[in-house]
Design an enzyme around this catalytic site. Structure first.
Site, short mmCIF file in Angstrom:
data_model
loop_
_atom_site.label_atom_id
_atom_site.label_comp_id
_atom_site.label_asym_id
_atom_site.label_seq_id
_atom_site.Cartn_x
_atom_site.Cartn_y
_atom_site.Cartn_z
N ASP A 177 -5.06 3.70 14.35
CA ASP A 177 -5.70 2.58 13.12
C ASP A 177 -6.91 2.33 14.05
O ASP A 177 -7.30 3.57 14.74
CB ASP A 177 -4.53 0.87 13.30
CG ASP A 177 -5.38 0.44 11.94
OD1 ASP A 177 -5.78 0.43 11.27
OD2 ASP A 177 -6.26 -0.59 12.50
N LYS A 234 2.90 -2.48 11.58
CA LYS A 234 2.09 -2.04 12.07
C LYS A 234 2.17 -2.94 13.23
O LYS A 234 3.04 -3.63 13.51
CB LYS A 234 0.67 -3.27 11.31
CG LYS A 234 -0.70 -2.52 11.43
CD LYS A 234 -0.96 -1.72 10.42
CE LYS A 234 -2.55 -1.28 10.84
NZ LYS A 234 -2.78 -0.42 9.90
N THR A 286 -8.87 8.42 4.81
CA THR A 286 -9.15 7.15 3.94
C THR A 286 -10.87 7.67 3.19
O THR A 286 -10.63 6.98 2.40
CB THR A 286 -9.39 5.68 5.15
OG1 THR A 286 -7.77 6.43 5.58
CG2 THR A 286 -9.07 4.53 4.66
N LYS A 311 0.60 -1.25 -0.13
CA LYS A 311 0.03 -0.07 -0.30
C LYS A 311 0.27 1.20 0.02
O LYS A 311 0.77 2.25 -0.65
CB LYS A 311 -0.82 -0.03 1.14
CG LYS A 311 -1.67 1.41 1.70
CD LYS A 311 -2.03 1.18 2.56
CE LYS A 311 -3.70 -0.10 3.37
NZ LYS A 311 -4.09 0.16 4.81
#
Length: 452
Positions: free
Chosen positions: A167, A127, A210, A115
């Site tokens: 997140d 992550k 997003t 990504k």
């Protein structure tokens, strides 16, 4: 898998990660699309590029002790998966949720590598997070947890090393607490986090990015077939930032959004969700942290469906924006039988492999999350640039740059699919296009940097 090298690596991944289903799913989905480029790049195998791509550079796991308001001690587990830094410092969010484990974070980190590559910004992939659930916790309890979490993680991150973001369940409150603890321990004020508050280095449009980026990407897909969103009936899953801002942009483009959801069920509003109703949902979820079922009480024209999923609603376009594997093969069949023409992913890997294959076999417009939900990390990259230069761009400037990045990601995926033959008549396989485009950039950088 027909290519011997790809097949061998897949067997290796299965043997090494047998108890990590989410990670295996992510790797399988990517490897099955890479065979055309592996056939054309013989240098990949002698440089062990696939073997290195499927192994994180570093996995950090640690305990996070914290105290609740009653003085009771608790211990959670914290993680940071630093997956690949070939094209820049590790970049990816922190997730606080009960379902967090190594398999989930490895899948997210692996997807993040591709990504971030697609954004064209110099960012590697990573992550992290914890199995801590902030729901039902007081602000002070969340603060104490975040401070404890950062007391360990601070030594592994930095503006030129690893730049986390928010997140699932990690928003401005949590980022603020973690940034404050980092600043206190390191005695430095650097852009080590993105998603910060606007008063201390955050970027305008980051919250919306997003969701907006998802619709910008889908808009380009429709343009390629001579269509647009005007009058389209759209179902959106989720009710967090991604879902609500995707819905907002759809409304602005003339679409009719009829659903939102959370983990308990979904609401269906036949009249369409207006901007006024959406603003109420943002306050419900972002401030009061309530449940979407309250929408039906507030707006009697709507209905709430407990324990159900939005995919049973007839629509033109569907946007899974909640969580991984929320859209199963059976759901895909329902959507297709109801005439869906476009599916674009706002969450990370929200469609299981059966659903992905169903959409591809049906030859509808289908956008994988690693391409269509890249707007969030793209704007995080823009925040990093602003922090480095001590600048603050206007919302119009950031939105313009975000729109441009999403158009470029779309065109890159589209053109790459055509280049490598991932087409069938007018149908273009965006999954293959996105995977190959993201992979080639990272692989080329890894070869250039030698065996590291």
């Amino acid at each position: 898998m027909k290519n011997a090298y790809v097949k061998r690596v897949w067997e290796y991944v299965q043997a090494k990660n047998a108890n990590e289903p989410e990670y295996l799913q992510a790797v399988q989905e990517v490897l099955t699309t890479l065979e055309p480029v592996v056939d054309q790049m013989p240098e990949l195998e002698p440089n062990a590029i696939l073997e290195r791509m499927v192994e994180p550079e570093r996995v950090i796991m640690f305990r996070v002790p914290w105290m609740d308001d009653a003085g009771n001690y608790h211990v959670n587990r914290g993680y940071r998966v630093q997956f690949n830094s070939a094209i820049g410092p590790y970049k990816g969010g922190l997730r606080f949720s009960k379902e967090v484990n190594l398999s989930v974070l490895k899948f997210l980190g692996f997807e993040q590598v591709l990504k971030n590559s697609l954004t064209t910004l110099p960012m590697g992939g990573g992550k992290g997070g914890s199995d801590f659930d902030p729901h039902g916790k007081s602000d002070k309890e969340v603060m104490r947890f975040c401070q404890s979490f950062m007391t360990e993680l601070y030594r592994h991150i930095g503006a030129d090393v690893d730049v986390p973001a928010g997140d699932k369940n990690v928003g401005g409150r949590e980022i603020g607490y973690m940034f404050g603890q980092y600043k206190r321990i390191r005695d430095e004020y650097t852009g080590v986090f993105t998603g910060k508050g606007l008063t201390f280095g955050g970027s305008l449009i980051r919250t919306e990015a997003t969701g907006y980026g998802l619709i910008y990407f889908a808009q380009e897909m429709l343009k390629k077939v001579g269509d647009n969103f005007k009058g389209k009936v759209c179902v959106v899953s989720g009710s967090g930032n991604v879902a609500t801002y995707a819905a907002q942009k759809l409304i602005q483009l003339g679409a009719k959004v009829v659903t939102l959801s959370d983990s308990n069920g979904y609401i269906y509003d036949a009249d369409g969700i207006t901007q006024e109703k959406l603003d109420w949902v943002k306050e419900l979820k972002g401030v009061r942290r309530g449940r979407i079922s309250e929408y039906a009480k507030k707006f009697p024209s709507s209905k709430y469906f407990e324990g159900k999923k939005v995919w049973e609603v007839k629509c033109d376009c569907a946007f899974p924006c909640a969580t991984q594997n929320e859209l199963l093969g059976s759901d895909a069949k329902t959507l297709l039988s109801n005439g869906v023409k476009l599916v674009a992913e706002g969450a990370n890997m929200p469609s299981d492999l059966d659903a992905v294959n169903a959409f591809l076999d049906a030859k509808i417009l289908y956008a994988p999350g690693k391409a269509s939900n890249a707007g969030g990390v793209a704007t995080s990259g823009l925040e990093m640039s602003q922090n480095s230069e001590r600048l603050s761009w206007s919302s119009e400037e950031v939105d313009e740059k975000l729109h441009s990045i999403m158009v470029n990601i779309h065109n890159n995926a589209y053109d790459t699919a055509i280049k490598f033959g991932a087409t069938d008549g007018k149908f273009v396989n965006y999954v293959a296009g996105a995977n190959i485009a993201g992979f080639v950039k990272v692989a080329t950088a890894m070869i250039a940097q030698g065996l590291v």
